[in-house]
Design a protein around this motif. Sequence first.
Motif, PDB file in Angstrom:
ATOM      1  N   LYS A  47      17.304  62.898 -10.795  1.00  0.00           N
ATOM      2  CA  LYS A  47      16.164  62.059 -10.390  1.00  0.00           C
ATOM      3  C   LYS A  47      15.326  62.674  -9.271  1.00  0.00           C
ATOM      4  O   LYS A  47      14.100  62.600  -9.295  1.00  0.00           O
ATOM      5  N   TYR A  48      15.987  63.246  -8.279  1.00  0.00           N
ATOM      6  CA  TYR A  48      15.270  63.718  -7.094  1.00  0.00           C
ATOM      7  C   TYR A  48      15.227  65.240  -6.948  1.00  0.00           C
ATOM      8  O   TYR A  48      14.395  65.758  -6.238  1.00  0.00           O
ATOM      9  N   GLY A  49      16.182  65.925  -7.551  1.00  0.00           N
ATOM     10  CA  GLY A  49      16.237  67.377  -7.425  1.00  0.00           C
ATOM     11  C   GLY A  49      17.045  67.861  -6.236  1.00  0.00           C
ATOM     12  O   GLY A  49      17.669  68.901  -6.284  1.00  0.00           O
ATOM     13  N   SER A  50      17.039  67.079  -5.146  1.00  0.00           N
ATOM     14  CA  SER A  50      17.792  67.495  -3.958  1.00  0.00           C
ATOM     15  C   SER A  50      18.214  66.286  -3.136  1.00  0.00           C
ATOM     16  O   SER A  50      17.633  65.202  -3.240  1.00  0.00           O
ATOM     17  N   ALA A  51      19.212  66.513  -2.282  1.00  0.00           N
ATOM     18  CA  ALA A  51      19.684  65.469  -1.382  1.00  0.00           C
ATOM     19  C   ALA A  51      18.592  65.107  -0.371  1.00  0.00           C
ATOM     20  O   ALA A  51      18.460  63.951   0.026  1.00  0.00           O
ATOM     21  N   LYS A  52      17.796  66.097   0.012  1.00  0.00           N
ATOM     22  CA  LYS A  52      16.720  65.855   0.990  1.00  0.00           C
ATOM     23  C   LYS A  52      15.689  64.872   0.425  1.00  0.00           C
ATOM     24  O   LYS A  52      15.267  63.938   1.104  1.00  0.00           O
ATOM     25  N   ALA A  53      15.307  65.072  -0.831  1.00  0.00           N
ATOM     26  CA  ALA A  53      14.333  64.175  -1.470  1.00  0.00           C
ATOM     27  C   ALA A  53      14.922  62.777  -1.637  1.00  0.00           C
ATOM     28  O   ALA A  53      14.236  61.773  -1.436  1.00  0.00           O
ATOM     29  N   CYS A  54      16.202  62.701  -1.981  1.00  0.00           N
ATOM     30  CA  CYS A  54      16.879  61.403  -2.111  1.00  0.00           C
ATOM     31  C   CYS A  54      16.931  60.702  -0.760  1.00  0.00           C
ATOM     32  O   CYS A  54      16.713  59.503  -0.666  1.00  0.00           O
ATOM     33  N   SER A  55      17.204  61.460   0.283  1.00  0.00           N
ATOM     34  CA  SER A  55      17.264  60.907   1.630  1.00  0.00           C
ATOM     35  C   SER A  55      15.928  60.289   2.026  1.00  0.00           C
ATOM     36  O   SER A  55      15.882  59.182   2.563  1.00  0.00           O
ATOM     37  N   ARG A  56      14.856  60.988   1.728  1.00  0.00           N
ATOM     38  CA  ARG A  56      13.524  60.462   2.045  1.00  0.00           C
ATOM     39  C   ARG A  56      13.236  59.173   1.283  1.00  0.00           C
ATOM     40  O   ARG A  56      12.656  58.241   1.818  1.00  0.00           O
ATOM     41  N   ALA A  57      13.644  59.126   0.024  1.00  0.00           N
ATOM     42  CA  ALA A  57      13.352  57.964  -0.828  1.00  0.00           C
ATOM     43  C   ALA A  57      14.199  56.745  -0.465  1.00  0.00           C
ATOM     44  O   ALA A  57      13.743  55.617  -0.605  1.00  0.00           O
ATOM     45  N   THR A  58      15.424  56.965  -0.017  1.00  0.00           N
ATOM     46  CA  THR A  58      16.341  55.847   0.227  1.00  0.00           C
ATOM     47  C   THR A  58      16.455  55.436   1.684  1.00  0.00           C
ATOM     48  O   THR A  58      16.885  54.336   1.979  1.00  0.00           O
ATOM     49  N   GLY A  59      16.121  56.349   2.582  1.00  0.00           N
ATOM     50  CA  GLY A  59      16.323  56.065   3.996  1.00  0.00           C
ATOM     51  C   GLY A  59      17.760  56.301   4.433  1.00  0.00           C
ATOM     52  O   GLY A  59      18.135  56.002   5.554  1.00  0.00           O
ATOM     53  N   VAL A  60      18.566  56.855   3.554  1.00  0.00           N
ATOM     54  CA  VAL A  60      19.959  57.200   3.862  1.00  0.00           C
ATOM     55  C   VAL A  60      19.957  58.643   4.367  1.00  0.00           C
ATOM     56  O   VAL A  60      19.266  59.498   3.808  1.00  0.00           O
ATOM     57  N   SER A  61      20.712  58.926   5.399  1.00  0.00           N
ATOM     58  CA  SER A  61      20.703  60.263   5.976  1.00  0.00           C
ATOM     59  C   SER A  61      21.192  61.311   4.986  1.00  0.00           C
ATOM     60  O   SER A  61      22.007  61.024   4.105  1.00  0.00           O
ATOM     61  N   GLU A  62      20.685  62.529   5.158  1.00  0.00           N
ATOM     62  CA  GLU A  62      21.147  63.640   4.313  1.00  0.00           C
ATOM     63  C   GLU A  62      22.641  63.853   4.479  1.00  0.00           C
ATOM     64  O   GLU A  62      23.337  64.206   3.526  1.00  0.00           O
ATOM     65  N   CYS A  63      23.139  63.651   5.679  1.00  0.00           N
ATOM     66  CA  CYS A  63      24.568  63.810   5.953  1.00  0.00           C
ATOM     67  C   CYS A  63      25.392  62.834   5.106  1.00  0.00           C
ATOM     68  O   CYS A  63      26.384  63.211   4.498  1.00  0.00           O
ATOM     69  N   ALA A  64      24.968  61.570   5.058  1.00  0.00           N
ATOM     70  CA  ALA A  64      25.682  60.566   4.263  1.00  0.00           C
ATOM     71  C   ALA A  64      25.606  60.886   2.773  1.00  0.00           C
ATOM     72  O   ALA A  64      26.598  60.749   2.048  1.00  0.00           O
ATOM     73  N   ILE A  65      24.441  61.323   2.319  1.00  0.00           N
ATOM     74  CA  ILE A  65      24.298  61.681   0.908  1.00  0.00           C
ATOM     75  C   ILE A  65      25.162  62.903   0.595  1.00  0.00           C
ATOM     76  O   ILE A  65      25.820  62.961  -0.440  1.00  0.00           O
ATOM     77  N   GLY A  66      25.190  63.854   1.504  1.00  0.00           N
ATOM     78  CA  GLY A  66      26.054  65.026   1.326  1.00  0.00           C
ATOM     79  C   GLY A  66      27.512  64.628   1.234  1.00  0.00           C
ATOM     80  O   GLY A  66      28.260  65.156   0.404  1.00  0.00           O
ATOM     81  N   LYS A  67      27.929  63.679   2.071  1.00  0.00           N
ATOM     82  CA  LYS A  67      29.310  63.196   2.030  1.00  0.00           C
ATOM     83  C   LYS A  67      29.606  62.529   0.689  1.00  0.00           C
ATOM     84  O   LYS A  67      30.675  62.714   0.118  1.00  0.00           O
ATOM     85  N   MET A  68      28.640  61.780   0.165  1.00  0.00           N
ATOM     86  CA  MET A  68      28.834  61.110  -1.126  1.00  0.00           C
ATOM     87  C   MET A  68      28.958  62.116  -2.263  1.00  0.00           C
ATOM     88  O   MET A  68      29.666  61.865  -3.234  1.00  0.00           O
ATOM     89  N   GLN A  69      28.281  63.260  -2.159  1.00  0.00           N
ATOM     90  CA  GLN A  69      28.279  64.256  -3.222  1.00  0.00           C
ATOM     91  C   GLN A  69      29.537  65.118  -3.242  1.00  0.00           C
ATOM     92  O   GLN A  69      29.864  65.709  -4.264  1.00  0.00           O
ATOM     93  N   LYS A  70      30.242  65.201  -2.123  1.00  0.00           N
ATOM     94  CA  LYS A  70      31.433  66.050  -2.060  1.00  0.00           C
ATOM     95  C   LYS A  70      32.570  65.408  -2.838  1.00  0.00           C
ATOM     96  O   LYS A  70      32.799  64.212  -2.777  1.00  0.00           O
ATOM     97  N   VAL A  71      33.311  66.246  -3.548  1.00  0.00           N
ATOM     98  CA  VAL A  71      34.400  65.763  -4.388  1.00  0.00           C
ATOM     99  C   VAL A  71      35.635  65.436  -3.560  1.00  0.00           C
ATOM    100  O   VAL A  71      36.372  64.509  -3.861  1.00  0.00           O
ATOM    101  N   ASP A  72      35.861  66.154  -2.488  1.00  0.00           N
ATOM    102  CA  ASP A  72      37.121  66.017  -1.756  1.00  0.00           C
ATOM    103  C   ASP A  72      37.030  65.180  -0.482  1.00  0.00           C
ATOM    104  O   ASP A  72      37.941  65.153   0.309  1.00  0.00           O
ATOM    105  N   THR A  73      35.936  64.483  -0.286  1.00  0.00           N
ATOM    106  CA  THR A  73      35.753  63.671   0.911  1.00  0.00           C
ATOM    107  C   THR A  73      36.145  62.227   0.624  1.00  0.00           C
ATOM    108  O   THR A  73      35.717  61.657  -0.365  1.00  0.00           O
ATOM    109  N   HIS A  74      36.958  61.639   1.490  1.00  0.00           N
ATOM    110  CA  HIS A  74      37.345  60.237   1.322  1.00  0.00           C
ATOM    111  C   HIS A  74      36.144  59.354   1.619  1.00  0.00           C
ATOM    112  O   HIS A  74      35.629  59.347   2.725  1.00  0.00           O
TER     113      HIS A  74
END
Length: 163
Positions: free
Chosen positions: A20-47
């Motif tokens: 949908k967005y191409g990158s976490a940065k674009a998603c962050s801008r659209a949602t208002g969720v930090s890039e750090c939080a989106i990065g954490k959501m994308q990682k497979v091994d993060t609780h």
Amino acid sequence: MTMYNDAIMGQRVRLLIRAKYGSAKACSRATGVSECAIGKMQKVDTHKGSMHLDTIARVADSLCTSIDYLVGRIDADPEKAQYAPHNLSEISERTFYARCHNGLTIHAAADHTGLMYREVQRAEKGYNKGCSLYTLDKLADCYGTSLDWLTGRIEDRKRDKNA
């Protein structure tokens, strides 16, 4: 019904954001969720169980998908489903209703889920900003409903969870 799965969630978030967005940065801008939080959501091994439901719901809203699908509780997202924007004020009312509908006391729900009494009570009293995915996932499983229903995104409490 299965509980949330960190690996599945990471994979689904990554694929849906890329599509949908191409990158976490674009998603962050659209949602208002930090890039750090989106990065954490994308990682497979993060609780991710400690992530606030508000963060997950905002990303699910922006990706036009269900919270249950996003976190791996169901295998397929119902096609063309209409999800209302998440409404965290409904969590307290719906968790209370679901517990009473199942004939449980707060103590019994806490015992059945392995949560502390105070966690169940906080979900029902409207202290929703502090509700984690882990807490609401346990309650949804105990009450036989979906995260999307608990958050007010869908109206059908008895939705097929394996759709």
